[in-house]
Enzyme design. Sequence first.
Site, PDB file in Angstrom:
ATOM      1  CG  HIS A 136      49.934  25.292  47.422  1.00  0.00           C
ATOM      2  ND1 HIS A 136      50.402  25.156  48.700  1.00  0.00           N
ATOM      3  CD2 HIS A 136      49.118  26.369  47.441  1.00  0.00           C
ATOM      4  CE1 HIS A 136      49.899  26.102  49.456  1.00  0.00           C
ATOM      5  NE2 HIS A 136      49.125  26.869  48.709  1.00  0.00           N
ATOM      6  CG  ASP A 137      52.052  19.228  42.913  1.00  0.00           C
ATOM      7  OD1 ASP A 137      52.252  18.439  43.875  1.00  0.00           O
ATOM      8  OD2 ASP A 137      51.678  18.841  41.796  1.00  0.00           O
ATOM      9  CB  ILE A 138      57.613  21.832  46.095  1.00  0.00           C
ATOM     10  CG1 ILE A 138      57.499  23.308  45.716  1.00  0.00           C
ATOM     11  CG2 ILE A 138      59.086  21.429  46.235  1.00  0.00           C
ATOM     12  CD1 ILE A 138      58.183  23.691  44.414  1.00  0.00           C
TER      13      ILE A 138
END
Lengths: 476, 253
Positions: A136-138
């Site tokens: 969820h934070d690539i």
Amino acid sequence: MTKLSILPGTELDGFTVGECVHHGGMATLWSVTHPGITVPLLMKVPRVSEGEDPAAIVSFEMEQMILPRLAGPHVPGCFGTGDFARQAYVVIERIPGTTLYSRMGELPIPYEEARVIVGKIAGALADLHRQNVIHHDIKPSSIMFRPSGECVLIDYGLSHHNLLPDLLQEEFRLPYGTAPYMAPERLLGVRDDPRSDLFSLGVLLYFFTTGERPFGESETLRGMRRRLWRDPQPPRKLRPDYPPWLQEIVLRCLEIEPVWRHPTASQLAFDLAHPDQVKLTARSERLKRDPLSTVWRRRFNGGMTQPKPKSDVAVQLASGPIVAVALDTEDGSGPLNECLRLTAAHLLATLPNARLACINVLKLGRITIDRTVDEQGNNKHIDRLVALRHWASPLELDESRLTVHVLEAVDPASAILEFTAVNQVDHIVIGARQNSMLRTLLGSVSSKVAAEAACTVTVVRPPRSAVAMGQAAVGG
Amino acid sequence: MMAAEEQLRLAIFADIHANRQAFSACLDAARARGAERMVCLGDIVGYGADPEWAVETVMGLVEDGAIAVVGNHDNAVVSSSESMNAEAQAAIEWTRGRLSAPQRRFLAELPLKHQDGDRLYVHSEASHPARWQYVRSTADAARSIEATDAHVTFCGHIHKPALYSMSAAAKLTSFIPTSETPVQLLGGRRWLAVLGSVGQPRDGNPAAAYAMLDTKSQEITFCRVPYDVVAAADRIRANGLPHWLADRLLIGR
């Protein structure tokens, strides 16, 4: 309760604090040492004080829960955690080098380099998703590479673990994350779809190969919501030399509906590893964005804004495996190949997102100089590719689900095992050689594959023929 | 403040409901996992066909240092003032006739709640333990968590496992636990662990439910144990109890 203050020289649970390495908005990083641990270590200490963003606390709690559960080369090793009740911290392996963010000044980078880098990230994501975690934070600053070349994903403060409480689920009304990289479904509060990471990786690939962010840099919710109905400019419009296979991959990652993206990160990695086999659709040639009529339909007729049932990470991954069928194309392998096709058909019928890789090994002699052209001048390699496609045609698979590969190798079993490992194959289907004489002389390829593969292997034999039954009866 | 505590493995059981087969299986499984102290969250009796054995077993555990609190069915057997549905009431009447005077006295003397350090044990929820309210939502969970200073409250009563937490900013999270995955009960928030039922699961999974807590790592593990459901159901029918009480065991509803 009194909070400890972390300073160089502080002792905490056996860790000795060294220099401050990074002082960020959410956390401070210290180098630390521990007498029993030889790996270089970092202590991450959240910046939390009265009146500060509660998101910093919750993000830290998520990392504290998730990091100790992760394993493998694609995550930083976790060596200890401390609670808010005394002093919150996590101690992780210090990965040498810089994050991918350090490349921001060089964009766009060459297509081939981007293909290799993003392929490695997709492989790391596949590994993470298999551990039930969605990152969820690539984004570039979450990605590092080990000296050995393996991609390491860092920062799990926004992640979702499918088997653990999601502390972020109900904490904030607005989606929390990095605006330019955030998947559209995240704006609707969906946190359980691993394909959200594929969207973010698509944004990164687009950015690194064009130098532009596909959805700009808007941080406002209104600006971000546009991606729920508006597709980005096709990369070919920005760079006329953009390879069609690459545009096919990028735009598939950036599909608004998760279901139109690659089913799994492994399948995305597979496409990036085999660009010549990427099925080109209308996406690959596109020079314009979708017409306004389509955009308006998306915006006002629901579509993405419809609620979706809750999904399960493991179930979703299991529905999109990479299945490899190892085939002989020699004379006399017909009946066995029939059975292999039947087995493959049964598997694929229950797995609509599975993809099939047909592989054949062109055996090379150990000492002879091999000729890849036969007496009639036909290219053996091409002949075999044609034979593989011919074998697969009755399966009537969509081209995007089928690839064919001829591996040239001295040892067929090793070649199949290597292909399986490199391409993260989930299931091998292989025939058992019937000719017992040949098997005695050469050893059984299928038994070696079955014994040594890291995935499920199905060994297929043709139905017992009358002759075989007779022999069995005689042999007792 | 969470003092570093010596390591202790607790096994916690809720809603045994006189199901001998299920409770035996859970006790065996918990002991095999190294359980050092047992906790019983009430409703030892009601519904099931082996109340004497169930009460006797819990009495033995308490003698060996176990903690037990009272449930609404235990209370109904000894006070007869509860209002219950017809099937539950029939089982209560039947149970009352089966228990000995010492067994009834044991049930009558069980406390409504028991606090052990930063852990609170209660049958239904912590805000009004004697009202036997169900925890069905984050709002119900918040009411219970706010009524106590415990770091973790353990309860049962609803027969469906759930795990709620409240952050320092009083935000609630809810979670349906995954069996066999330990969850760390982080010290920065407060927790309400709702256990599934040993003797009458109602979450669609007929396997008996209990939980293990490691007091050092603060990890809770929700566990499921398959047991001889058919034997437990046969005992209910053989004793003339309402058949639905037997049938529901088979489907876990």
